[in-house]
Design an enzyme around this catalytic site. Structure first.
Site, PDB file in Angstrom:
ATOM      1  N   GLY A 127     -24.971  11.852  -0.637  1.00  0.00           N
ATOM      2  CA  GLY A 127     -25.656  11.764   0.662  1.00  0.00           C
ATOM      3  C   GLY A 127     -26.743  10.710   0.727  1.00  0.00           C
ATOM      4  N   ALA A 144     -27.447   9.195   4.335  1.00  0.00           N
ATOM      5  CA  ALA A 144     -28.086  10.125   5.281  1.00  0.00           C
ATOM      6  C   ALA A 144     -29.531  10.395   4.861  1.00  0.00           C
ATOM      7  CB  ALA A 144     -27.298  11.427   5.347  1.00  0.00           C
ATOM      8  N   ASP A 170     -23.652  15.814   6.330  1.00  0.00           N
ATOM      9  CA  ASP A 170     -24.645  15.202   5.434  1.00  0.00           C
ATOM     10  C   ASP A 170     -26.025  15.173   6.090  1.00  0.00           C
ATOM     11  OD1 ASP A 170     -22.415  14.790   3.886  1.00  0.00           O
ATOM     12  OD2 ASP A 170     -22.833  12.685   3.455  1.00  0.00           O
TER      13      ASP A 170
HETATM   14  C1  MEV Z   1     -18.928  13.271   2.874  1.00  0.00           C
HETATM   15  O1  MEV Z   1     -20.082  13.717   2.197  1.00  0.00           O
HETATM   16  C2  MEV Z   1     -18.128  14.434   3.375  1.00  0.00           C
HETATM   17  C3  MEV Z   1     -16.845  14.088   4.151  1.00  0.00           C
HETATM   18  O2  MEV Z   1     -16.285  15.336   4.559  1.00  0.00           O
HETATM   19  C4  MEV Z   1     -17.093  13.210   5.329  1.00  0.00           C
HETATM   20  C5  MEV Z   1     -17.870  13.894   6.446  1.00  0.00           C
HETATM   21  O3  MEV Z   1     -17.959  15.117   6.487  1.00  0.00           O
HETATM   22  O4  MEV Z   1     -18.389  13.167   7.319  1.00  0.00           O
HETATM   23  C6  MEV Z   1     -15.830  13.406   3.227  1.00  0.00           C
END
Ligand code: MEV
Length: 308
Positions: A102, A105, A147
């Protein structure tokens, strides 16, 4: 001068399927953080300094779709400020980039908070999360929003796109070992590849996502009951479905296997996949042994985190 910081995160269950409206479970990881400091400057203009990524630039020279520029530029209209004062936004982060923890974010959340405080109008969590979500769209077009949500609120979340935030009770604390493959992988690519598969055969993939949704729901119940062994089995089942989605990788599979062999109750990749991190659910006293086994299997860095 104002400073704000935000933690990393791991997805325990439900990544990828969450983009298609299924629920997912995520927790903050406080051992790694992104920090933003905003201070007045005398040289004029707005400057962005991010030594981790070798960035030192005036904001106006960054492309408008640069995620950092987008996060900063989103704050002024949100506060009704048309002529922002000269300042420097300094960003530091211990969250590995493109590793499923993350980092993007967390940087956005820290920047939005520090800047809105510097401008004398600290934004509430809901607004911080919404602005960080807009910046996330530049990282990969269709983020679920998990995130920015888990990182803004810095607590365990049961998340489903477009639904009100829910947190969950923990029947018993549990321990996770996070292992970094050291391979950077862009979430954009794994999300994009899965989208192509889904577009070519929606009924098949919708069924797979339903099975993930079921696992997430059962995992939430296991967490609430404190039934850690069941949680481990659900992690293994979720990993198998992520393999089917083609978002795991040989390296991730190998490390997941090494974690299980070392006595983990369950293990899976976490986040966007293809590289980045895997997680292993362990008995607390077994965490050092699993971490050691992962290192012997090639993991560069492990983080042991206690949930609850
Ligand atoms: C990314 O941390 C998680 C995913 O599911 C993408 C998202 O939820 O936006 C792969």
């Amino acid at each position: 001068m104002t400073t704000s910081s935000a933690p990393g995160k791991i997805i325990l269950f439900g990544e990828h399927a969450v983009v298609y409206g299924r629920p997912a479970l995520a927790v903050p990881v406080t051992q790694v953080r992104a920090t933003a400091t905003v201070s007045k400057n005398s040289r004029g203009g707005i400057w962005v300094e991010a030594p981790n990524v070798n960035l030192s630039s005036e904001l106006s020279r960054l492309a408008p779709d640069h995620p950092l520029a987008a996060a900063i530029n989103s704050v002024f209209p949100a506060l009704g400020i048309s002529r922002p004062p000269a300042c420097t936004v300094y960003i530091q982060s211990t969250i590995p980039v493109a590793a499923g923890l993350g980092s993007s974010a967390a940087v956005s959340v820290a920047v939005i908070r520090a800047l809105s405080e510097f401008l004398g109008q600290p934004l509430p969590d809901e607004r911080v999360s919404a602005l960080a979500y807009e910046a996330e769209k530049l990282h990969h077009g269709t983020p679920s929003g998990i995130d920015n949500t888990v990182i803004t609120y810095a607590r365990p979340v049961y998340f489903a796109k477009g639904r009100p935030l829910q947190t969950f009770r923990l029947g018993a604390p549990f321990t996770i070992v996070i292992g970094d493959t050291g391979i950077s992988a862009l979430t954009k690519e794994s999300v994009g590849d899965l989208k192509k598969l889904w577009a070519a055969d929606q009924p098949r993939w919708e069924k797979v996502f339903d099975r993930v949704g079921e696992i997430v729901w059962r995992a939430r119940q296991a967490i609430e009951r404190g039934d850690i062994p069941s949680l481990g089995k659900l992690m293994d089942a979720n990993h198998a479905l992520l393999q089917e989605m083609t978002v795991s990788s040989r390296e991730l599979d190998r490390l997941v296997e090494a974690g299980r062999r070392a006595g983990a109750l369950g293990a899976k990749m976490s986040g966007g996949g293809r590289g980045g991190n895997m997680i292993a659910l362990v008995e607390k006293e077994n965490a050092p042994a699993v971490a050691e086994a992962l290192k012997s299997a090639g993991v560069g860095r492990t983080i042991v985190t206690q949930v609850g």
